[in-house]
Write a protein that holds these residues in place. Structure first.
Motif, short mmCIF file in Angstrom:
data_model
loop_
_atom_site.label_atom_id
_atom_site.label_comp_id
_atom_site.label_asym_id
_atom_site.label_seq_id
_atom_site.Cartn_x
_atom_site.Cartn_y
_atom_site.Cartn_z
N VAL A 21 0.92 -1.03 -0.39
CA VAL A 21 -0.14 -0.42 0.12
C VAL A 21 0.54 1.14 0.05
O VAL A 21 0.49 2.63 -0.95
N THR A 25 1.10 3.73 -3.06
CA THR A 25 0.32 5.63 -2.85
C THR A 25 1.68 6.05 -2.77
O THR A 25 1.83 7.52 -3.26
N ILE A 34 -9.79 3.81 -9.31
CA ILE A 34 -9.13 2.58 -8.58
C ILE A 34 -9.73 1.47 -9.84
O ILE A 34 -11.31 2.09 -9.78
N LYS A 47 -5.31 8.46 -3.28
CA LYS A 47 -3.83 7.89 -2.78
C LYS A 47 -4.94 7.74 -0.85
O LYS A 47 -4.58 6.50 -0.42
N ASP A 49 -7.99 7.47 -0.43
CA ASP A 49 -8.75 7.13 0.35
C ASP A 49 -8.37 5.09 -0.02
O ASP A 49 -9.34 4.01 1.07
N ILE A 50 -6.97 4.69 -1.16
CA ILE A 50 -6.77 3.76 -1.02
C ILE A 50 -6.19 3.27 0.52
O ILE A 50 -6.49 1.96 1.11
N LYS A 51 -5.62 3.88 1.05
CA LYS A 51 -4.29 4.31 2.53
C LYS A 51 -6.07 3.77 3.63
O LYS A 51 -5.84 3.18 4.63
#
Length: 85
Positions: A21, A25, A34, A47, A49-51
């Protein structure tokens, strides 16, 4: 992150998943979409949101499993994977 994937895969080596992750990011600073592994994609995402989607890797009490998932039998599997059984 789907509960089954989270329990059966990511719980095996959360440090390695968190490293992935962090690499994604960091490498792709301007992420804006994504493609998830289902038919609802691509979706708008940053990024951050991904974290946030992987925050459970640092503390599984921050983003607990939905109660309905646990009722469907996931609790038994989660307990085994996390060494609580």
């Amino acid at each position: 992150v789907p509960p089954v994937v989270r329990t059966l895969l990511y719980a095996q080596d959360p440090t390695q998943v968190q490293d992935w992750v962090n690499r994604i990011t960091t490498r792709f600073e301007n992420i804006n979409k994504i493609v998830p592994a289902h038919w609802d994609g691509p979706i708008e995402a940053t990024k951050e949101d991904i974290k946030d989607a992987f925050i459970f890797l640092k503390d599984d009490t921050i983003d607990p499993y939905p109660e309905e998932d646990l009722k469907r039998g996931l609790k038994f599997i989660a307990d085994i994977v996390y060494g609580r059984r």
